[in-house]
Every structure is written in structure tokens, then in C-alpha cells.
Design an enzyme around this catalytic site. Sequence first.
Site, PDB file in Angstrom:
ATOM      1  N   ASP A  19      59.273 -81.680 -49.251  1.00 48.60           N
ATOM      2  CA  ASP A  19      58.806 -82.721 -48.335  1.00 48.60           C
ATOM      3  C   ASP A  19      59.297 -84.127 -48.664  1.00 48.60           C
ATOM      4  O   ASP A  19      59.729 -84.859 -47.782  1.00 48.60           O
ATOM      5  CB  ASP A  19      57.277 -82.739 -48.324  1.00 48.60           C
ATOM      6  CG  ASP A  19      56.686 -81.490 -47.713  1.00 48.60           C
ATOM      7  OD1 ASP A  19      57.450 -80.546 -47.461  1.00 48.60           O
ATOM      8  OD2 ASP A  19      55.472 -81.449 -47.502  1.00 48.60           O
ATOM      9  N   SER A  28      49.118 -82.837 -44.918  1.00 46.01           N
ATOM     10  CA  SER A  28      50.245 -81.919 -44.988  1.00 46.01           C
ATOM     11  C   SER A  28      50.680 -81.562 -43.575  1.00 46.01           C
ATOM     12  O   SER A  28      49.876 -81.578 -42.640  1.00 46.01           O
ATOM     13  CB  SER A  28      49.822 -80.649 -45.723  1.00 46.01           C
ATOM     14  OG  SER A  28      50.708 -79.587 -45.469  1.00 46.01           O
TER      15      SER A  28
END
Length: 564
Positions: free
Chosen positions: A129, A477
Site C-alpha cells: 500500500d 484500509s
Amino acid sequence: MNSEKHDPRTYSAEIVDGYDRAGNRSMLRAVGFEDEDFAKPIIGIASTWSMITPCNMHIDELAREAGKGVDAADGKSIIFGTITVSDGIAMGTSGMRYSLVSREVIADSIETVAGGEGFDGVVAIGGCDKNMPACMMALARMNRPGIFVYGGTILPGIYKDKAMDIVSVFEAVGQRASNKIDDDELKQIESCSVPGAGACGGMYTANTMASAIEALGMSLPDSSARTAVSKEKRIECVEAGKAVMNLANKGICPRDIMTREAFENAITVVIALGGSTNAVLHMLAIAHAADVPLNIDDFTRIGKNVPVLADLKPSGKYNMVHLVRIGGLRPLMKTLLDHGLLHGDCLTATGKTLRENLENVAPYPEDQDVIYPFDKPLKPDSHLRILYGNLAPDGAVAKVSGKEGLSFTGRAITFDSEENARGAILDGTVQAGHVVVIHYEGPKGGPGMREMLAPTSSLMGRGLGGEVALITDGRFSGGSHGFVVGHITPEAFVGGPIAIVKDGDTITIDAVANELNLHLSEEELKERLAAWKPRPPSSRRGVLAKYAKLVNSASLGAVTDAGL
């Protein structure tokens, strides 16, 4: 783009040319340079390899393949490393405070090595990420010929004939807490859901950012939609090495590609895919690095005209690998281009325009239901909502698929940390009708702006996803779903209104009017804010303290080099 003939050795010449650089050359000979290599452009291969996470465990191999491509195109490749932090492993712990911080550390480290060693160009390979936007920030800052390669998506795990991924495990924890499954079944889910190399399998942050970067023009076509373990991914790396040499020879630099219109293309694609809220934070940060004006309201403006077309997790049913199997991202981009939603004249890393890259792309197969028809979308406009109101004067970010409804009003139950909130969810303290408020988790307050996957997954696992909302000055998330609002600004640590919410207060989230409001009179709101007292910083030394001191608001991208 430079109109005059470009010297592809603009930076390395200073390092290796001339008799006075004999010492420099001597050092390079020790790492494999031959006489002829000193006359070639030197291309850095920024590898985010580590055995910390499956997202990056294979990137050493991909870096070597990219190096082969550079060398085959008459360049000289040098592979160097940087760090990564695994969100999936750090999630729900104090270690998650380092996740967003790592974006800045990685960007700084790539910039430092590329600048210090005189690289003429950079191939940056990321798979998790934060290292992905970090790679892009570094490329934008340096503005030397560069290209990004996505490490690729993971294959799904299979449990009881159902595709599983890391979010499946986090949600199973909530199921275990409510005794819907036992310890044995939880272990079976835990053991099979992450089968090997590659980034988390839904349209979570990694796949969202890979798609955004491809739409931005900074990776080769189809980079976002290849599995990590595929032969095609290795071939792509070789081609990326060749492509960066083409960019160097033509003098095409990242800021020639990363224009305002290119960022609008990326935002459009993120919305059509139903992508992660983290894209807002990261796109703002990349645009800042590229010196492109972009703000959170651009997501609202663009989102009014862009439908959600992808039925991908977490809100949908399919994994990224299913999109790979039907043709990847490009048929979707061709559809968006044909409907006037993309800027086709934007330059890309191929040296061609976006329109030229999409010219001969075939449509998706007729029998697939991963990507919906343009005229029959899952949602007619954006799922990413920028909310304002007396709880978020500077804005907040919500992801509203429509499945959870378009508004929610409930009673606040407040927590000063993610851990306390998750404990209250798992032990049943949080009930239907609550708005869980987690404050002091912002960029400065955490510090580090942790993701709240553990609490949101616990809510889903307990069956409360449609009955409880969660708001925070932290973030989420890409795997989070339900009625969730993050990035609330100003954050609690600097005295934002979220700091003064009390248990029992009524809060309304309105994704039609795009508002987030605390039901207090203006007078009482002012009284509470006047009585608020700042907290001492939780970190006084090291990287967290430096980050908290330098980082700006989430509504501006949470970057550490603004206003310097």
C-alpha cells in the site's frame, strides 16, 4: 518534455566523466561496471523487496528482470533497496502507526539514492500500500525519466469453494467473537487465505493505486492487472526497463506525464473501480510532489459524472484476479474514454498518448459480470464522498457503496484509540444504533493515522455492518466497508471538533448532501471547543516525533514537505 536533443546521461556524467572521477569509477568497477558502462545512461532500479510481507517477497526477481531490460536497451542498471511496512501484519497494533510514516521514508530514500548516485532514470517497483505512492512521490520529486511497475496481485485462497483473502481473516475474527465459527474454523481460514506472493486480492489500496498509476500514465499498459506470480509480470519488468531507456533518450520526464488532466484520469478510474479511500490521500500527496494543483473537492466534482462499474471486493464479490482474467483494466478505460470521461491526449510512459495505447483494445467478454455495462452501473455516481459539516470543517472522506444506505443517524460511543474501540466491538459493548467515534488517530495525533481495518472488520464479522457507523480522524484500509468516515479534519490532536464529541451525542452522516454533523447548538459547540485542552505528543524522539512535527492535514495529503 524537452524539445531539443536530450542527453540521456545528464546526471551520471557528473559522477563518472573525466580523469578527476577516477575514484568514483573505481568504486563502480567493484560492483560490476566495465569500461563501456561508463558511457551509458545509469538507471536505478528501486526495489521494495523484503520477506516482511507477501506483497513484496518476489520483487527481488522482478527488479532483476527490469535490470535486464535496461541493459538490453544500452543502459546500465543498478538495483538498490528500500523498506516496506506490512499493513496486514501491523494492522490493529501500535506498529500500524509506522505505516503511513513509511510512505514518506520510502519516498525520501528513493530520492536520496537517485540524487546521490546520479541516476539518469529510475524504474520503481512496488507491491504494498504505502511503497507504491511513495515510489510515485519520489519519481515526481526527482523528475528524471522514470516508470513504475506494480508487483502484482495475489491469487485468492480457497475455503469451502469460496475465494478468500486477508480481509476474510479479519472478518472471521468478528465471526469468532460472536461464536458464529469456532477456533478450528478460524485457523482454517487463517491458514488458507493468503497463499503466496502478491498484494491483497480485492480492490483494496494496492490494487486501487496500481490502477490509478496506470491511468495516470506512469506504468505500462496492463501493469495493474497481472498476478504477481505470472510469466507476464516478469516480461513486463523487462519491457519497463526498455521503456525507461526510451523515455531517457527522448527526454520525457514524470512531470510531462503527471499533468492535471492525468490526475483527473486516475481519479475517474479509481471511482469506476470502487477503489479505496486511501486513493484520496495518496493522489493528493503525489500531486503535491509533482507540483500539480489538486484538492479533495476535485474528487466530488469528477465523481458526479463517473459511475461505479466494478463488482469488486470489499463491497462487491470478485477479486482482482477475476478482473485480470477478463482482460484487465484497459477495456474499462476504453469504455470511459469512449464516453468522454478520460483525457485521451495525455502522454504516458510508453511515449504514446492514452488514446493511442487504448486504440485497439477489445471489449470485455459478454458473459462476464465483474464490470457492469456503462448504462447499467452498480452506482450512478461516485462511492467516494467528501463530507463537510460542523464535525469536519476541512473535510472528511467516506466510502459509500449504496448497499449500506445513504444516511445514518446514531448515538456516539467514543474511544481514544483503535484498540479500545475494537475491544468494545468484540465484547458486545458497541450495539446497533451506535456511531463509533475513534479520535486522536490522525496524522499528528496517532501519530501516523492508523487504518481501522480491525474495528470495521469486527463490525462486519459480528453482523453490525449495516447497523453501526464508524468515524475517525484516522483512515481505513481499502478492505474496510460499511458506513465508515475517515480523514476527519481538523484532527482531534489540533483541536478539531471530533475531539469534543461525547458519549450519547447524536451524529448524522449524509452521503447525499455530503455532510457530517454533530447535533449540537453552535453555542454548545463553541463552549466545548473553548474548554478543550491539547494533549502532549505521544512521541518525543525518533521517526514518529519527526513525522508528527512535520506532517500536514489529511485533507492536504498528509505530506511532510509542505511549506518548507
